[in-house]
Design an enzyme around this catalytic site. Structure first.
Site, PDB file in Angstrom:
ATOM      1  N   CYS A   1       1.132  -1.193  -0.052  1.00  0.00           N
ATOM      2  CA  CYS A   1       0.382  -0.205   0.115  1.00  0.00           C
ATOM      3  C   CYS A   1       0.499   0.904   0.106  1.00  0.00           C
ATOM      4  CB  CYS A   1      -1.095  -0.017   1.112  1.00  0.00           C
ATOM      5  SG  CYS A   1      -0.616  -0.124   2.706  1.00  0.00           S
TER       6      CYS A   1
ATOM      7  N   CYS B   1      -4.606  -0.668  -1.864  1.00  0.00           N
ATOM      8  CA  CYS B   1      -5.228   0.289  -2.624  1.00  0.00           C
ATOM      9  C   CYS B   1      -6.352   0.586  -2.982  1.00  0.00           C
ATOM     10  CB  CYS B   1      -3.857   0.978  -3.443  1.00  0.00           C
ATOM     11  SG  CYS B   1      -1.650   1.395  -2.473  1.00  0.00           S
TER      12      CYS B   1
ATOM     13  N   CYS C   1      -2.009   2.593  -6.735  1.00  0.00           N
ATOM     14  CA  CYS C   1      -1.307   2.055  -6.101  1.00  0.00           C
ATOM     15  C   CYS C   1       0.573   1.690  -6.403  1.00  0.00           C
ATOM     16  CB  CYS C   1      -1.966   0.746  -6.290  1.00  0.00           C
ATOM     17  SG  CYS C   1      -3.149  -0.094  -5.005  1.00  0.00           S
TER      18      CYS C   1
END
Length: 281
Positions: free
Chosen positions: A8, A80, A85
């Site tokens: 993330c 994400c 991302c």
């Protein structure tokens, strides 16, 4: 899958929880890592909600994706949702699980609100990981050439009209069932009279897959036994109705699944006079 990397942006909440959960779920079977494109610190709420599952994140540190050797990863999971991302180079398989970021600077949110947000993210990730783990080291299965489903209906004629609109003209029908065959979809779909059973939106008669021939049905039985799958009826040839070589299994929820093969002309010519099922060796 031998190794997995969770990504993330900050490597502070979702990917850290995913790493802790994956280490617990997979154990030593899979190497687990996490990182972020803009690493910060591990969120205290992530540590707290993971402690509720007896998973300790206190020794975890946020890491940059730059510290990860792509050669050590064969599966990448990006977590994400609303953010961009991180990008990972290499040949690893990529899975995208968009989980909203539970972290927030909104002053209106109470401590309990924040814990609820982190628990939601944790549980969503855990559910996905449990499915991924169930697919790991999957034993060999049959080789399907067609998917089959049968459902019970209260009004055969009305349902025939609806599914003809949806799937096209049926292949055949009797007073008890209507069969729709779509080779382009590799689908065989049957509606069946209710026989007095109570029906609702979750009603399912059974599912099924077609395989190539009688030997494939017998092979599917062997594979099911190795995989520990419940067999409700062993492989046999049935002659009444539509003659088939068939094997009946039950999925973990108790739904019936039929693995079947259609008979060749030579096999049909050997139909017994009593039409009783013939067990397959």
């Amino acid at each position: 899958m031998k190794s997995i990397l969770f990504l993330c942006v900050a490597n502070s909440a979702r990917s850290q929880m995913a790493e802790g959960l994956a280490r617990t779920i997979f154990g030593e079977r899979v190497r687990v890592q996490s990182a972020g494109s803009q690493p910060s610190t591990v969120n205290p709420f992530a540590i707290e909600v993971m402690k509720e599952l007896d998973i300790d994140l206190t020794s975890h540190r946020s890491k940059s994706i730059a510290t990860i050797d792509p050669a050590t990863v064969d599966t990448v999971v990006t977590l994400c949702a609303e953010e961009v991302c991180p990008l990972v180079l290499g040949e690893a398989r990529r899975l995208h699980w968009p989980v909203p970021d539970p972290a927030s600077s909104d002053p209106v949110l109470t401590r309990e609100d924040m814990l609820a947000r982190f628990r939601t993210a944790r549980d969503q990730i855990m559910g996905r990981l449990e499915v991924l783990a169930a697919l790991h080291d999957l034993p060999e299965g049959p080789a399907p050439i067609e998917f089959h489903a049968s459902i019970r209906v209260a009004d055969l004629a009305a349902s025939a009209r609806f599914y003809a609109w949806l799937l096209g003209e049926p292949k055949e029908w009797t007073h008890r069932y209507v069969t729709f065959v779509r080779p382009d979809l590799r689908t065989n779909f049957v509606i069946v009279v209710a026989d007095g059973k109570e029906l609702h939106q979750d009603t399912l008669y059974h599912l099924g897959i077609a395989v190539a021939d009688k030997a494939a049905v017998v092979r599917a039985h062997e594979l099911a036994r190795v995989a520990g799958i419940a067999v409700t009826k062993p492989p046999r040839t049935t002659w009444r109705g539509t003659p088939l070589h068939e094997l009946w299994l039950a999925d973990p929820g108790g739904n019936l699944v039929e693995i079947y093969a259609r008979l060749t002309d030579d096999e049909l010519a050997a139909r017994p006079a009593d039409l009783e099922p013939t067990l397959l060796a």
